[in-house]
Design a protein around this motif. Structure first.
Motif, short mmCIF file in Angstrom:
data_model
loop_
_atom_site.label_atom_id
_atom_site.label_comp_id
_atom_site.label_asym_id
_atom_site.label_seq_id
_atom_site.Cartn_x
_atom_site.Cartn_y
_atom_site.Cartn_z
N GLU A 285 -7.26 112.06 -16.24
CA GLU A 285 -7.12 113.38 -16.85
C GLU A 285 -7.49 113.33 -18.33
O GLU A 285 -8.21 114.20 -18.84
CB GLU A 285 -5.68 113.87 -16.68
CG GLU A 285 -5.44 115.27 -17.22
CD GLU A 285 -4.01 115.74 -16.99
OE1 GLU A 285 -3.78 116.95 -17.02
OE2 GLU A 285 -3.12 114.87 -16.79
N ARG A 286 -7.01 112.31 -19.03
CA ARG A 286 -7.32 112.13 -20.44
C ARG A 286 -8.80 111.81 -20.63
O ARG A 286 -9.45 112.31 -21.56
CB ARG A 286 -6.45 111.00 -21.00
CG ARG A 286 -6.78 110.56 -22.42
CD ARG A 286 -6.57 111.66 -23.42
NE ARG A 286 -6.81 111.20 -24.78
CZ ARG A 286 -7.16 111.98 -25.78
NH1 ARG A 286 -7.28 113.29 -25.59
NH2 ARG A 286 -7.34 111.49 -26.99
N ALA A 287 -9.35 110.98 -19.75
CA ALA A 287 -10.76 110.59 -19.86
C ALA A 287 -11.68 111.81 -19.71
O ALA A 287 -12.67 111.94 -20.43
CB ALA A 287 -11.09 109.55 -18.79
N LEU A 288 -11.35 112.69 -18.78
CA LEU A 288 -12.17 113.88 -18.57
C LEU A 288 -12.07 114.84 -19.76
O LEU A 288 -13.01 115.58 -20.06
CB LEU A 288 -11.75 114.58 -17.28
CG LEU A 288 -12.13 113.85 -15.99
CD1 LEU A 288 -11.45 114.50 -14.79
CD2 LEU A 288 -13.64 113.85 -15.80
N ALA A 289 -10.93 114.82 -20.44
CA ALA A 289 -10.80 115.65 -21.64
C ALA A 289 -11.67 115.10 -22.77
O ALA A 289 -12.27 115.86 -23.53
CB ALA A 289 -9.33 115.70 -22.08
N LEU A 290 -11.77 113.79 -22.86
CA LEU A 290 -12.60 113.16 -23.90
C LEU A 290 -14.08 113.28 -23.58
O LEU A 290 -14.92 113.37 -24.49
CB LEU A 290 -12.23 111.67 -24.03
CG LEU A 290 -10.89 111.34 -24.67
CD1 LEU A 290 -10.58 109.86 -24.52
CD2 LEU A 290 -10.90 111.74 -26.14
N CYS A 291 -14.40 113.26 -22.29
CA CYS A 291 -15.80 113.30 -21.86
C CYS A 291 -15.94 114.36 -20.76
O CYS A 291 -16.09 114.03 -19.57
CB CYS A 291 -16.21 111.92 -21.35
SG CYS A 291 -17.98 111.69 -21.10
N PRO A 292 -15.89 115.63 -21.14
CA PRO A 292 -15.84 116.72 -20.15
C PRO A 292 -17.06 116.83 -19.26
O PRO A 292 -16.99 117.41 -18.18
CB PRO A 292 -15.66 117.97 -21.02
CG PRO A 292 -16.15 117.58 -22.37
CD PRO A 292 -15.82 116.13 -22.52
N GLY A 293 -18.18 116.28 -19.68
CA GLY A 293 -19.39 116.36 -18.85
C GLY A 293 -19.50 115.25 -17.82
O GLY A 293 -20.49 115.18 -17.08
N ALA A 294 -18.49 114.39 -17.76
CA ALA A 294 -18.56 113.23 -16.87
C ALA A 294 -18.31 113.61 -15.42
O ALA A 294 -17.58 114.55 -15.11
CB ALA A 294 -17.54 112.18 -17.30
N ALA A 295 -18.96 112.84 -14.53
CA ALA A 295 -18.69 112.95 -13.09
C ALA A 295 -17.63 111.93 -12.73
O ALA A 295 -17.74 110.76 -13.10
CB ALA A 295 -19.97 112.70 -12.30
N LEU A 296 -16.59 112.34 -12.02
CA LEU A 296 -15.53 111.44 -11.60
C LEU A 296 -15.73 111.09 -10.13
O LEU A 296 -15.68 111.97 -9.26
CB LEU A 296 -14.16 112.07 -11.81
CG LEU A 296 -12.95 111.26 -11.31
CD1 LEU A 296 -12.88 109.91 -12.01
CD2 LEU A 296 -11.65 112.03 -11.51
N CYS A 297 -15.96 109.81 -9.86
CA CYS A 297 -16.18 109.36 -8.48
C CYS A 297 -14.95 108.59 -7.99
O CYS A 297 -14.40 107.77 -8.73
CB CYS A 297 -17.40 108.43 -8.42
SG CYS A 297 -18.93 109.17 -8.99
N PRO A 298 -14.53 108.84 -6.75
CA PRO A 298 -13.40 108.07 -6.21
C PRO A 298 -13.80 106.62 -5.98
O PRO A 298 -14.96 106.30 -5.71
CB PRO A 298 -13.11 108.77 -4.87
CG PRO A 298 -14.40 109.42 -4.49
CD PRO A 298 -15.06 109.82 -5.79
N THR A 299 -12.85 105.73 -6.13
CA THR A 299 -13.12 104.30 -5.94
C THR A 299 -13.53 104.01 -4.51
O THR A 299 -12.91 104.48 -3.56
CB THR A 299 -11.84 103.49 -6.28
OG1 THR A 299 -11.37 103.89 -7.57
CG2 THR A 299 -12.14 102.01 -6.29
N ASN A 300 -14.59 103.22 -4.36
CA ASN A 300 -15.11 102.87 -3.05
C ASN A 300 -15.25 101.35 -2.96
O ASN A 300 -16.33 100.80 -3.09
CB ASN A 300 -16.47 103.55 -2.83
CG ASN A 300 -17.02 103.34 -1.43
OD1 ASN A 300 -16.47 102.56 -0.64
ND2 ASN A 300 -18.12 104.00 -1.12
#
Length: 361
Positions: free
Chosen positions: A62-77
């Motif tokens: 949640e904090r990471a997306l606030a710092l880098c709002p344009g990032a894509a979050l991928c679930p761990t595989n």
């Protein structure tokens, strides 16, 4: 006079790099790999753009997306990362046979600098380029390579590599290389040691070495002596090289506990298929199978058995693993982690001659 040097190769931001490899649409965006932000998931990997935006591994997503709002979050595989890890090790072994794996994304290797040339760095750079080229062509992944007199320095050299993915640290360059680094980059410097050094206003290795060793030991005890040794570039750890892997393991963590055996067995079968792929990729057989389980938040438990003959097929691995399940409380207690491990790995020629036929047909 020739000297033994240590090399270290690693795919940076491995999980995130694999996600970009599998989805070209992510190549123009920062990528994060981690858990569900709504459930307190943490960042496990991040591309350099995200890191430059202030994201740190271990930070809440949640904090990471606030710092880098344009990032894509991928679930761990993890299944996919382990598959690529096996291929990475195989690719590296095409360049140098004896390596010591370091996690899923890295490996140490010995370099005998027996060159007659004065410019040893150029010799090692050529060697590194072969590694980088092999991994890029085989897997489509980037690689960083470091060469230095000892293990931890080789790893740091790779992390500090230049634009072509290589950094060479000669014996007479060690002090200057380490002097500007933060002490937290040294092995053994964790949260408590970092806090202690910060209280002493130590920000660089150079500043650490200027302290009276007795003061360091006063604050950190015997651990302080080890830290000072690393600060001087000393490392007694030796590479444990092997022509092939001795063990192979794969596991999965369940977000929600699983009780029914009927739900566990399909995941076990998937792990066995991944294990077979790893064996076939490296042309190895296994003579021991083990399973790993964790019930709830408890400690992992293992069950293993030595096989009558070496195996490679997923069906045979699965059959042995299912028999091991019979010796557990699966079906009665909630399972949060499941794993399969293979040991006693060797090429067919090194095991039983009678077990060689048709294994890789």
């Amino acid at each position: 006079m020739s000297e033994m040097r240590v090399g270290y190769a690693k795919v940076p931001s491995f999980y995130a790099a694999v996600e970009r490899l599998d989805d070209p649409g992510l190549r123009a965006r920062p990528v994060l790999v981690g858990g569900n932000p709504d459930k307190g998931g943490k960042v496990q990997s991040a591309t350099h753009e995200a890191l430059e935006a202030g994201v740190e591994v271990g930070m809440l997503c949640e904090r990471a997306l606030a710092l880098c709002p344009g990032a894509a979050l991928c679930p761990t595989n993890m299944k996919r990362y382990r598959e690529l890890s096996v291929l990475l090790q195989t690719s590296l072994r095409q360049v140098t046979e004896g390596i010591e794996g370091d996690g899923l994304a890295g490996a140490y290797f010995d370099i005998a600098a027996g060159s007659d040339h004065d410019d040893d760095e150029e010799d090692e750079r050529t060697f590194a380029r072969r590694m980088v080229k092999a991994v890029r062509e085989d897997l489509g992944l980037g690689l960083r390579v470091g060469v230095a007199p000892v293990k931890f320095l080789a790893r740091l050299a790779a992390e500090e590599s230049d634009d072509d993915g290589f950094r060479f640290v000669a014996n007479d360059q060690v002090a200057a290389f380490l002097s500007v680094l933060s002490p937290e980059r040294l092995p053994g410097v964790g949260v408590k040691t970092r806090a202690t050094l910060a209280s002493l206003k130590i920000q660089t290795v150079e500043q650490l070495l200027k302290l009276d060793p007795r003061e360091v030991e006063n604050h950190l005890g015997a651990h302080g002596r080890r830290i000072l040794g690393y600060a001087r570039g000393e490392d007694e750890a030796r590479i444990r090289t092997a022509a092939h892997r001795k063990t192979l393991s794969h596991e999965v963590t369940f977000e929600e506990p699983v009780v029914k055996r009927s739900a566990i067995e399909p995941r076990l079968a998937e792990l066995c298929q991944t294990a077979e792929a790893g064996l076939r990729q490296q042309q190895l057989c296994a003579s021991r199978v083990a399973i790993k389980l964790r019930y709830g938040a408890g400690k992992p438990e293992t069950r293993s058995r030595k096989l009558v003959r070496p195996i490679v097929d997923a069906a045979e691995i699965y059959s042995a693993a299912k028999r091991l399940l019979d010796r557990t409380e699966v079906g009665q207690r909630p399972v949060t982690l499941l794993g399969v491990a293979l040991a006693g790995l060797a090429p067919p020629a090194e095991i039983e001659a009678t077990a060689q036929l048709d294994l890789f047909s």
